[in-house]
Scaffold this motif. Structure first.
Motif, mmCIF file in Angstrom:
data_model
loop_
_atom_site.group_PDB
_atom_site.id
_atom_site.type_symbol
_atom_site.label_atom_id
_atom_site.label_comp_id
_atom_site.label_asym_id
_atom_site.label_seq_id
_atom_site.Cartn_x
_atom_site.Cartn_y
_atom_site.Cartn_z
ATOM 1 N N MET A 269 0.843 -1.186 0.000
ATOM 2 C CA MET A 269 0.000 0.000 0.000
ATOM 3 C C MET A 269 0.884 1.243 0.000
ATOM 4 N N VAL A 270 0.383 2.293 -0.623
ATOM 5 C CA VAL A 270 1.059 3.583 -0.632
ATOM 6 C C VAL A 270 0.138 4.590 0.035
ATOM 7 N N ILE A 271 0.669 5.280 1.030
ATOM 8 C CA ILE A 271 -0.118 6.281 1.745
ATOM 9 C C ILE A 271 0.227 7.646 1.172
ATOM 10 N N GLY A 272 -0.691 8.185 0.390
ATOM 11 C CA GLY A 272 -0.462 9.472 -0.250
ATOM 12 C C GLY A 272 -0.289 10.594 0.762
ATOM 13 N N GLY A 273 0.696 11.457 0.532
ATOM 14 C CA GLY A 273 0.941 12.599 1.401
ATOM 15 C C GLY A 273 1.751 12.300 2.632
ATOM 16 N N ALA A 274 1.991 11.026 2.923
ATOM 17 C CA ALA A 274 2.748 10.665 4.129
ATOM 18 C C ALA A 274 4.240 10.826 3.886
ATOM 19 N N ASN A 275 4.952 11.264 4.923
ATOM 20 C CA ASN A 275 6.400 11.379 4.817
ATOM 21 C C ASN A 275 7.067 10.086 5.279
ATOM 22 N N HIS A 276 8.382 10.107 5.391
ATOM 23 C CA HIS A 276 9.139 8.898 5.675
ATOM 24 C C HIS A 276 8.696 8.220 6.968
ATOM 25 N N GLY B 212 -1.633 10.765 7.019
ATOM 26 C CA GLY B 212 -1.653 9.342 6.722
ATOM 27 C C GLY B 212 -1.448 8.434 7.912
ATOM 28 N N LYS B 213 -1.206 9.009 9.070
ATOM 29 C CA LYS B 213 -0.895 8.176 10.236
ATOM 30 C C LYS B 213 -2.066 7.304 10.647
ATOM 31 N N ALA B 214 -3.265 7.840 10.610
ATOM 32 C CA ALA B 214 -4.437 7.054 11.011
ATOM 33 C C ALA B 214 -4.628 5.851 10.092
ATOM 34 N N ALA B 215 -4.443 6.063 8.792
ATOM 35 C CA ALA B 215 -4.594 4.963 7.842
ATOM 36 C C ALA B 215 -3.524 3.895 8.074
ATOM 37 N N PHE B 216 -2.313 4.335 8.372
ATOM 38 C CA PHE B 216 -1.230 3.386 8.637
ATOM 39 C C PHE B 216 -1.506 2.571 9.891
ATOM 40 N N LEU B 217 -1.879 3.228 10.961
ATOM 41 C CA LEU B 217 -2.144 2.523 12.213
ATOM 42 C C LEU B 217 -3.284 1.521 12.052
ATOM 43 N N GLU B 218 -4.300 1.887 11.301
ATOM 44 C CA GLU B 218 -5.414 0.975 11.049
ATOM 45 C C GLU B 218 -4.935 -0.242 10.262
ATOM 46 N N ALA B 219 -4.081 -0.024 9.267
ATOM 47 C CA ALA B 219 -3.573 -1.134 8.459
ATOM 48 C C ALA B 219 -2.738 -2.093 9.294
ATOM 49 N N VAL B 220 -1.900 -1.542 10.171
ATOM 50 C CA VAL B 220 -1.079 -2.388 11.038
ATOM 51 C C VAL B 220 -1.954 -3.188 11.987
ATOM 52 N N GLN B 221 -2.930 -2.525 12.579
ATOM 53 C CA GLN B 221 -3.816 -3.209 13.505
ATOM 54 C C GLN B 221 -4.555 -4.346 12.821
ATOM 55 N N GLN B 222 -5.095 -4.106 11.655
ATOM 56 C CA GLN B 222 -5.831 -5.149 10.944
ATOM 57 C C GLN B 222 -4.906 -6.300 10.545
#
Length: 276
Positions: A248-255, A261-271
């Motif tokens: 997955m690529v989180i648009g607008g997120a930095n390194h 994009g942090k909320a989307a990342f945390l949700e992906a990790v949790q799932q």
């Protein structure tokens, strides 16, 4: 803004080297091991506390790990020593009753998560997450001084002096010729995610990973050169690992995914971890 703080269990997993880990909120049967990038140590990411809060109610803990290469130690370390340390950590966790381990590598920590599986399965490791798997080589090439430093390092390695340190001006921390070549040279042990590698080369580097894998690339990663198509690279990396990999690529997120994009990342990790 409040300073991040965490409660948990500080432990020594490798007594001869006094290498430590920190489990939060406590050691559980399921552990998400956070592996930082170059210069990282404890609290390797800005979202360390947040991901802990998300997965703790489901019986998971996070484990922050100090390796021989943590902080400025990476210059005299290698992926091999990192893998040894991580295997020691996993062995210690198994001795404490941990049954499921997911390795989450951030930045250069992604190389560790991949490399530790090079010699086969590691007891307890049921999945890996690669957050910001970027090319150190392509990033370092943006510095005009890298080519001269790499030439010096390669000459030392060719002369059998790979453990010699490069001049102070060549790098931000003391670094051996071998490690500099690994990070900055094409085809070195650390060169796993470069966009100019062929599909066959990527498969050779990543195809040994047989556990479920989540790759998370950032659409605005400041360490990725402008010419790199992040979306295409994400797909190629996932294909090199196999059908058990999701990219997955989180648009607008930095390194470091510090804000957007942090909320989307945390949700992906949790799932991802809850599905194991």
């Amino acid at each position: 803004m409040a300073t991040p703080a965490m409660n948990g269990c500080l432990f020594v997993y490798d007594p001869p080297r006094n290498l430590c880990g920190f489990a939060s909120p406590k050691v559980e049967k399921k552990a998400l091991v956070l592996i930082g990038g170059l210069t990282d140590g404890l609290m390797p990411t800005v979202w360390t506390t947040e991901i802990t809060d998300r997965i703790a109610p489901q019986g998971w803990c996070t484990v922050q790990v100090l390796l021989q290469s943590s902080y400025s130690g990476y210059g005299i370390g290698s992926l091999d020593t990192d893998a040894e340390d991580l295997k020691e950590l996993c062995s210690w966790l198994a001795g404490q009753g941990v049954e499921t381990v997911v390795l989450l590598g951030h930045s250069t920590g992604c190389q560790d998560a991949v490399h530790v599986l090079r010699d086969g399965p590691v007891p307890g490791v049921k999945g890996i997450i690669l957050q910001a798997p970027v090319s150190d080589r392509e990033c370092m090439a943006l510095d005009p001084g890298t080519s001269e430093a790499l030439a010096r390092a390669e000459a030392l390695v060719a002369d059998g002096k790979g453990n010699e340190l490069l001049p102070r001006a060549d790098h931000q921390v003391p670094i051996t010729a071998s490690r500099f070549c690994s990070l900055a040279g094409k085809g070195g042990p650390d060169d796993l995610f470069s966009s100019d590698l062929t599909d066959e080369e990527l498969k050779a580097m990543l195809g040994h990973v047989t556990v479920p894998t989540l790759l998370v690339l950032s659409g605005a990663d400041q360490y990725v050169p402008d010419h790199v198509d992040t979306g295409a690279l994400a797909g190629r990396l996932g294909a090199a690992i196999g059908p058990h990999a999701k990219s997955m690529v989180i648009g607008g997120a930095n390194h470091g995914i510090k804000a957007e994009g942090k909320a989307a990342f945390l949700e992906a990790v949790q799932q991802f971890v809850l599905a194991l």
